[in-house]
Motif scaffolding. Structure first.
Motif, PDB file in Angstrom:
ATOM      1  N   HIS A 183      58.796  42.201  47.059  1.00  0.00           N
ATOM      2  CA  HIS A 183      58.490  41.082  47.904  1.00  0.00           C
ATOM      3  C   HIS A 183      59.179  39.829  47.387  1.00  0.00           C
ATOM      4  N   MET A 184      60.048  39.145  48.201  1.00  0.00           N
ATOM      5  CA  MET A 184      60.955  38.190  47.634  1.00  0.00           C
ATOM      6  C   MET A 184      60.796  37.009  48.725  1.00  0.00           C
ATOM      7  N   GLY A 185      60.927  35.651  48.455  1.00  0.00           N
ATOM      8  CA  GLY A 185      60.821  34.826  49.262  1.00  0.00           C
ATOM      9  C   GLY A 185      62.035  34.185  49.583  1.00  0.00           C
TER      10      GLY A 185
ATOM     11  N   ARG B 171      63.506  48.607  51.367  1.00  0.00           N
ATOM     12  CA  ARG B 171      62.934  48.335  50.111  1.00  0.00           C
ATOM     13  C   ARG B 171      62.578  47.013  49.834  1.00  0.00           C
ATOM     14  N   ILE B 172      62.896  46.061  50.656  1.00  0.00           N
ATOM     15  CA  ILE B 172      62.710  44.616  50.432  1.00  0.00           C
ATOM     16  C   ILE B 172      61.950  44.067  51.707  1.00  0.00           C
ATOM     17  N   GLU B 173      61.080  43.081  51.497  1.00  0.00           N
ATOM     18  CA  GLU B 173      60.062  42.516  52.381  1.00  0.00           C
ATOM     19  C   GLU B 173      60.458  40.879  52.131  1.00  0.00           C
ATOM     20  N   PHE B 174      61.072  40.298  53.126  1.00  0.00           N
ATOM     21  CA  PHE B 174      61.180  38.837  52.631  1.00  0.00           C
ATOM     22  C   PHE B 174      59.836  38.016  53.278  1.00  0.00           C
ATOM     23  N   LEU B 175      59.614  36.829  52.647  1.00  0.00           N
ATOM     24  CA  LEU B 175      58.368  36.052  52.986  1.00  0.00           C
ATOM     25  C   LEU B 175      59.397  34.739  53.040  1.00  0.00           C
TER      26      LEU B 175
ATOM     27  N   ALA C 256      63.082  43.376  56.891  1.00  0.00           N
ATOM     28  CA  ALA C 256      61.572  43.127  57.215  1.00  0.00           C
ATOM     29  C   ALA C 256      61.145  41.796  56.613  1.00  0.00           C
ATOM     30  N   HIS C 257      60.408  41.132  57.581  1.00  0.00           N
ATOM     31  CA  HIS C 257      60.112  39.836  56.912  1.00  0.00           C
ATOM     32  C   HIS C 257      58.723  39.230  57.562  1.00  0.00           C
TER      33      HIS C 257
END
Length: 373
Positions: A5-7, A58-62, A79-80
């Motif tokens: 999870h990454m902003g 493998r990454i979901e952004f906020l 994905a976000h």
């Protein structure tokens, strides 16, 4: 496999003032747009995120709505989740601060932000000391040591982190110049704080070394050499910085300290030009480009001289580029290469592995050149 999870925060106004010779974007975004400036922060962010597309699952952004991140992530298929809302069509520093606060409360592993030194200041004003962040360089003046050397370098550093590579954390300084003073030709820099950043070798830029060039005799020698070798009818583009400003002064010419100027046949024919003006002056006309390196950092293209755009560089031809730097200034790099970050990765990769540096009277050095690979 767990999701990372990454902003993501994009300052859509970052970098607007560069190509139209406004020395920055703080407080002058409307003027920059009126002069024909085109937003570049999203494009710079796209270059970083392209490095992460093999890891899209493998990454979901906020992120935040529209131009602050959601539009680009939607377009690129990441994905976000969208947090918050925008009060106005034109974003503000307060939007950046709200975004940072919301992202760190959401517990993201890393906040990725695109902007310049003003954006770094906004992040620094609200972020916790233990929250890792990483800057994608998208502004005009980037003196802070919290940015990767290029968008692609930022993407590669994040990719390494997501894949489980060992990436150590370090403190990066946030510094900013007073843009109003810059527009008056004065350099006034301040230290604003430090951010926790992932650091890995050549991916991160160093803090710009401030101060006026002190090797006056070297500049006198360089001026003598250049005055002996002027080519009639050729236009010489002097990039910004104290080295070239001092060189011009020794040639008896008044140039702008932080602008781009054009000299032909021993006189300044255009001062503090925009990107469009510069392109019009060099397109289909013989020209030479003189730039200097940012002390301690090493960038020769893409930091404070966005007027020297990819199309200007192509019109000039890369073989007409010369770096002007004293040996003392090169010594501040401690063996690291000079850097280019034009915003066009294809053009950056076309630069040679080493460039000629004018370091004294009839003294040319060959110095390694790198880019954000």
């Amino acid at each position: 496999m767990s999701t990372f999870h990454m902003g993501l925060i994009i300052n859509p106004l970052a970098g607007l003032g560069g190509m139209v010779a406004l020395k920055g974007s703080d407080g002058v975004a409307a003027e920059a747009l009126a002069r024909g400036a085109e937003p570049r922060a999203e494009m710079r962010t796209r270059q970083a995120l392209e490095c992460l597309q093999p890891l899209v699952g493998r990454i979901e952004f906020l992120t935040f709505p529209g131009p602050m991140g959601a539009d680009l992530l939607e377009e690129m298929g990441f994905a976000h989740r969208v947090l918050g809302h925008l009060e106005n069509q034109v974003t503000s520093a307060q939007d950046t601060r709200h975004a940072v606060d919301a992202l760190q409360q959401s517990g993201v592993a890393l906040i990725l932000f695109a902007g310049g030194d003003g954006t770094a200041r906004d992040v620094c004003s609200v972020v916790r000391a233990d929250q890792p962040v990483l800057g994608i360089p998208a502004g005009v003046k980037i003196h802070s040591g919290v940015y990767a050397i290029s968008p692609r370098a930022a993407g590669e550093l994040v990719r390494r982190l997501v894949e489980g590579g060992l990436v150590r954390l370090a403190s990066g300084e946030v510094r900013d110049l007073d843009e109003a003073a810059l527009r008056d030709g004065r350099v006034a820099a301040r230290w604003y704080g430090e951010l926790t950043v992932p650091e890995e070798g050549h991916f991160m830029q160093h803090v710009k070394q401030a101060g006026m060039e002190s090797e006056e005799l070297v500049l006198v020698d360089l001026a003598d050499w250049l005055s002996d070798s002027w080519e009639e009818g050729v236009r010489y583009i002097f990039g910004p910085g104290s080295t070239l400003h001092g060189l011009a002064a020794n040639l008896g010419m008044e140039t702008t300290l932080l602008g781009v100027d054009v000299i032909q046949d021993g006189r300044v024919i255009a001062r503090d030009v925009s990107e469009q003006q510069l392109f019009d002056l060099v397109d289909r006309h013989p020209a030479r480009l003189l730039v200097t390196a940012i002390g301690g950092q090493g960038h020769i293209i893409g930091r404070g001289n966005q007027q020297i755009s990819p199309r200007v560089l192509r019109a000039l031809g890369l073989d007409n580029l010369r770096v002007v730097a004293t040996k003392r200034k090169l010594g501040t790099l401690e063996g690291r290469p000079l850097l280019v970050d034009s915003g066009d990765p294809e053009l950056d990769s076309a630069f040679p592995d080493a460039v000629r540096v004018w370091a004294g009277y009839k003294e040319e050095l060959l110095y390694p050149l790198g880019w954000g690979d």
